[in-house]
Scaffold this motif. Structure first.
Motif, PDB file in Angstrom:
ATOM      1  N   THR A 265       7.787  90.863   9.996  1.00  0.00           N
ATOM      2  CA  THR A 265       9.193  91.122  10.300  1.00  0.00           C
ATOM      3  C   THR A 265       9.611  92.530  10.163  1.00  0.00           C
ATOM      4  O   THR A 265      10.455  93.028   9.883  1.00  0.00           O
ATOM      5  CB  THR A 265      10.100  90.203   9.094  1.00  0.00           C
ATOM      6  OG1 THR A 265       9.607  90.769   7.956  1.00  0.00           O
ATOM      7  CG2 THR A 265       9.863  88.828   9.383  1.00  0.00           C
ATOM      8  N   GLU A 292       7.749  87.953  15.889  1.00  0.00           N
ATOM      9  CA  GLU A 292       9.136  87.681  15.097  1.00  0.00           C
ATOM     10  C   GLU A 292      10.165  88.411  15.214  1.00  0.00           C
ATOM     11  O   GLU A 292      11.609  88.226  15.144  1.00  0.00           O
ATOM     12  CB  GLU A 292       8.608  87.560  13.899  1.00  0.00           C
ATOM     13  CG  GLU A 292       7.684  86.135  13.477  1.00  0.00           C
ATOM     14  CD  GLU A 292       8.718  84.728  13.476  1.00  0.00           C
ATOM     15  OE1 GLU A 292       9.977  84.801  13.355  1.00  0.00           O
ATOM     16  OE2 GLU A 292       8.200  83.710  14.000  1.00  0.00           O
ATOM     17  N   LYS A 319      11.736  86.885  18.844  1.00  0.00           N
ATOM     18  CA  LYS A 319      12.578  85.815  18.387  1.00  0.00           C
ATOM     19  C   LYS A 319      13.972  86.446  17.831  1.00  0.00           C
ATOM     20  O   LYS A 319      15.043  85.819  18.212  1.00  0.00           O
ATOM     21  CB  LYS A 319      11.985  84.879  17.282  1.00  0.00           C
ATOM     22  CG  LYS A 319      10.889  84.141  17.617  1.00  0.00           C
ATOM     23  CD  LYS A 319      10.236  83.449  16.790  1.00  0.00           C
ATOM     24  CE  LYS A 319       9.419  82.385  17.309  1.00  0.00           C
ATOM     25  NZ  LYS A 319       8.451  81.471  16.082  1.00  0.00           N
ATOM     26  N   THR A 320      13.980  87.476  17.160  1.00  0.00           N
ATOM     27  CA  THR A 320      14.837  88.003  16.394  1.00  0.00           C
ATOM     28  C   THR A 320      15.631  89.431  16.811  1.00  0.00           C
ATOM     29  O   THR A 320      16.647  89.798  16.258  1.00  0.00           O
ATOM     30  CB  THR A 320      14.929  88.139  14.922  1.00  0.00           C
ATOM     31  OG1 THR A 320      13.697  88.897  14.675  1.00  0.00           O
ATOM     32  CG2 THR A 320      14.502  86.531  14.415  1.00  0.00           C
ATOM     33  N   ASN A 321      14.988  90.058  17.796  1.00  0.00           N
ATOM     34  CA  ASN A 321      15.526  91.239  18.338  1.00  0.00           C
ATOM     35  C   ASN A 321      14.978  91.781  19.711  1.00  0.00           C
ATOM     36  O   ASN A 321      14.794  90.711  20.551  1.00  0.00           O
ATOM     37  CB  ASN A 321      14.582  92.392  17.377  1.00  0.00           C
ATOM     38  CG  ASN A 321      15.362  93.660  17.108  1.00  0.00           C
ATOM     39  OD1 ASN A 321      15.938  94.315  18.062  1.00  0.00           O
ATOM     40  ND2 ASN A 321      15.753  93.882  15.909  1.00  0.00           N
TER      41      ASN A 321
END
Length: 323
Positions: A265, A292, A319-321
């Motif tokens: 992360t 991620e 997934k998150t950026n």
């Protein structure tokens, strides 16, 4: 010293209980020199056969343990290389248990209750300046698989550590190497200012802290991969399949890199993470990477450079950026 041609060799379940230093659970040919100017050059030739379940178990603190199955090359207390030679033509180096359920019987490198300085090369450690040649054919394939390192401190090369000039070509499978959370280069760790050439090889499903299939570092511009397949690969940090480290250049030509997963992360790079230096990719297919955070397929960090020429990049997911 030369250990001839180990034709149809079968070596199983050997162990070295390391006190101070553990080398080569099955075969150890290390040139160790203490303030000597004498050039030492061990040679190991392996042709066909099976080498498996070698273990090195550290029994004291401050151990250095290398090469669960095979260790060849130099350990130096001076700045001079003690160069060895490792030739593999056909054969299998493996471990029967290929997961984090290893114990002191089958763990290729296992630190027991000790805290080791470092561990290198769950299956193979080719030390300082060692010239390594690995060649596989349809009739005589090479498999190097299921190498494993359990160590409390930073370690590298779940399957292989290469610290010298290297040529790996043909029907060679390097698979399922890895270790605990501080191991870099799940299938392979390559270091040093040397020429490293890989042609037609397959890396598959390595797992590591960084670089599930490969962690490449050093200042050399002569690190080339041609028609190589990188399949899968998982990292707890960056570079699910490939992690590029050091100011040198990694060159990929006609390669397929697919299905890497970077779980970290902080940065990302599901298939390729370039932390510093340059990655040049030509006529490659890079696909289905997952991160991620950033760069499902590719992520160059800060001033690092990734150059793509005539490449196909598809199916990446961050997934998150972004990416």
């Amino acid at each position: 010293q030369t250990l001839g041609m180990c034709s149809s060799l079968a070596v199983t379940t050997s162990a070295s209980n390391a006190i101070g230093m553990g080398l080569g659970g099955n075969i150890g040919m290390i040139a160790y020199r203490n303030n000597s100017t004498t050039q030492l050059a061990p040679t190991l030739n392996i042709k066909g056969g099976l080498i498996k379940n070698g273990s090195i178990i550290a029994t004291t603190t401050n151990n250095k343990i290398m090469g669960g199955n095979v260790a060849v090359g130099g350990l130096l207390s001076t700045n001079l290389d003690a160069k060895g030679t490792l030739n593999i033509t056909g054969g299998t180096l493996t471990n029967d248990v290929g997961s984090d359920s290893h114990n002191t019987t089958y763990g290729v490198i296992y630190n027991g209750t000790a805290t080791t300085v470092y561990s290198r090369g769950g299956n193979i450690y080719a030390g300082a300046g060692t010239v390594t040649t690995i060649t596989g054919t349809a009739q005589s394939p090479v498999e190097i698989s299921n190498g494993y390192i359990k160590c409390a401190n930073w370690s590298c090369g779940g399957n292989i550590v290469l610290m010298g000039t290297t040529t790996v070509s043909g029907n060679v499978l390097i698979a399922n190497g890895g270790g605990t959370t501080k191991v870099d280069g799940g299938n392979m760790y390559v270091s040093g200012n040397y020429t490293n050439k890989f042609t037609g090889v397959t890396f598959r499903d390595g797992w590591a802290n960084a670089g599930g299939n490969l962690l490449m570092e050093g200042t050399s511009t002569n690190k080339t991969f041609t028609d190589v397949n990188f399949i899968g690969g998982v990292s707890n940090g960056d570079g699910g399949s490939i992690y590029k480290k050091g100011t040198g250049t990694l060159t990929l030509t006609g390669c397929s890199i697919s299905g890497g997963y970077a779980k970290g992360t902080t940065n990302g790079g599901g298939n390729i993470y370039c932390g510093v230096g340059t990655v040049n990719a030509t006529d490659c297919t890079i696909s289905d990477g997952v991160a991620e955070l950033k760069g499902g397929n590719l992520y160059p960090y800060a001033d690092a450079i990734i150059n793509l020429k005539n490449c196909t990049v598809t199916g990446g997911s961050a997934k998150t950026n972004t990416g």
